[in-house]
Design an enzyme around this catalytic site. Structure first.
Site, short mmCIF file in Angstrom:
data_model
loop_
_atom_site.label_atom_id
_atom_site.label_comp_id
_atom_site.label_asym_id
_atom_site.label_seq_id
_atom_site.Cartn_x
_atom_site.Cartn_y
_atom_site.Cartn_z
N ASP A 147 52.10 -86.55 78.88
CA ASP A 147 50.86 -86.37 78.12
C ASP A 147 50.33 -87.73 77.63
OD1 ASP A 147 48.89 -84.88 76.83
OD2 ASP A 147 50.11 -84.49 75.05
N HIS A 194 42.36 -80.08 74.51
CA HIS A 194 43.44 -80.70 73.72
C HIS A 194 43.29 -80.24 72.28
CE1 HIS A 194 45.36 -83.87 76.32
NE2 HIS A 194 44.46 -83.34 77.11
N GLY A 195 44.32 -80.55 71.47
CA GLY A 195 44.22 -80.25 70.05
C GLY A 195 44.18 -78.76 69.77
N GLY A 196 45.00 -77.99 70.48
CA GLY A 196 45.00 -76.53 70.32
C GLY A 196 45.47 -76.05 68.95
#
Ligand code: 13P
Length: 286
Positions: A81, A207-209
């Site tokens: 990632d 992203h940033g779930g």
């Protein structure tokens, strides 16, 4: 079984669900994700950041991820990632990662395109999937910190052009999302997701779930997100369970007595996410 990230997310985009990427930085977080995916018969992406690699070491991280994939009855991809360098990407591929993200979002766009293309050329030749990013996603993810003022909402045209030039397998686009826990409800620009995902064959990655409300997740998936990354909320669930158990019993000495329950709590939370992503039952169990 170890499976291709590119194939997993393409299938998901076509069918209208999202594959969860759950990051791990220790054995228990990886096991929690694996157990959750297996119980729900869902495909899984296990992610590791540069910070996670520093903590575990590339070889241990690969050993954990590949062991999980080998013994899994569901498709599992081992993904690097937010890598910032070609060398790190190469050492992870050598160690067995079958998916990598090159994050050149803070480079001038031409440079981001040039490096992403080069990484795709090498990685694709080895059967490794590639994700890249356009427009800087805000918040803090390990070493990566993007101030709100610098977090850009990507220009859809630029994002589509980026894909046409690089042909990445999944494209992270800054759409008002941020890494870390949200303090207020995020304004996720599903119109931008739709504009980009509708114009390219591969999915947009959200992203940033962590902390994203379910209805926003569902709208993002309907707009063309088929890979959603979750990390911080699992760390929070893990460490708050450890903290509670250690506080309740100051004599506790056997680490398994807190690591085991913390793993179970994270597994529960990942199962909820997989269900909202619509990925439950989407893996063929071997
Ligand atoms: P969160 O930590 O906000 O869930 O973001 C995870 C992520 O996007 C990893 O790439």
């Amino acid at each position: 079984m170890l499976a291709s990230m590119a194939e997993m997310v393409l299938t998901a985009k076509k069918a209208g669900y999202a594959v969860g990427q759950f990051n791990f930085s220790n054995l228990e977080l990886a096991q929690a994700a694996l157990e959750a995916a297996e119980e729900l018969r869902a495909p899984l992406i296990l992610g590791v950041t540069e910070g996670g690699l520093r903590h575990m070491g590339v070889e241990f991280a690969a050993a954990i991820g590949l062991t999980a994939a080998r013994q899994a009855k569901v498709p599992v991809s081992l993904h690097l990632d937010h890598a910032g360098s070609f060398d790190l990407i190469m050492s992870c591929i050598k160690a067995g990662f079958n998916s990598v993200m090159f994050d050149g979002s803070r480079l001038p766009i031409e440079e981001n395109i040039r490096m992403t293309k080069e990484i795709c050329r090498v990685a694709h030749a080895m059967g490794v999937s590639v994700e890249a990013e356009v427009g800087a996603i805000g918040g803090v993810e390990d070493d990566l910190s993007v101030a709100a003022a610098d977090a850009l909402v990507a220009d859809p045209e630029e994002a589509v052009n980026f894909w046409q030039q690089t042909k990445v397998d999944a494209l992270a686009v800054a759409v008002g999302n941020a890494h870390g826990m949200y303090k207020t409800i995020p304004n996720i620009r599903t119109d931008i997701v739709q504009a980009v995902a509708g114009a390219i064959p591969v999915p947009v990655v959200l992203h940033g779930g962590s902390g994203t409300p379910d209805d926003i997740i569902r709208r993002a998936i309907a707009a063309g997100c088929a890979k959603i990354n979750v990390s911080t909320e699992n760390q929070v669930a893990f460490t708050s369970t450890l903290r509670r158990l250690l506080t309740e019993d100051p004599e506790l000495a056997d680490s398994r007595k807190c690591l085991g329950p913390a793993r179970a709590v994270v597994k529960g939370s990942i199962k909820e996410r997989i269900t909202v992503f619509g990925a439950a039952g989407k893996a063929v169990v071997g």
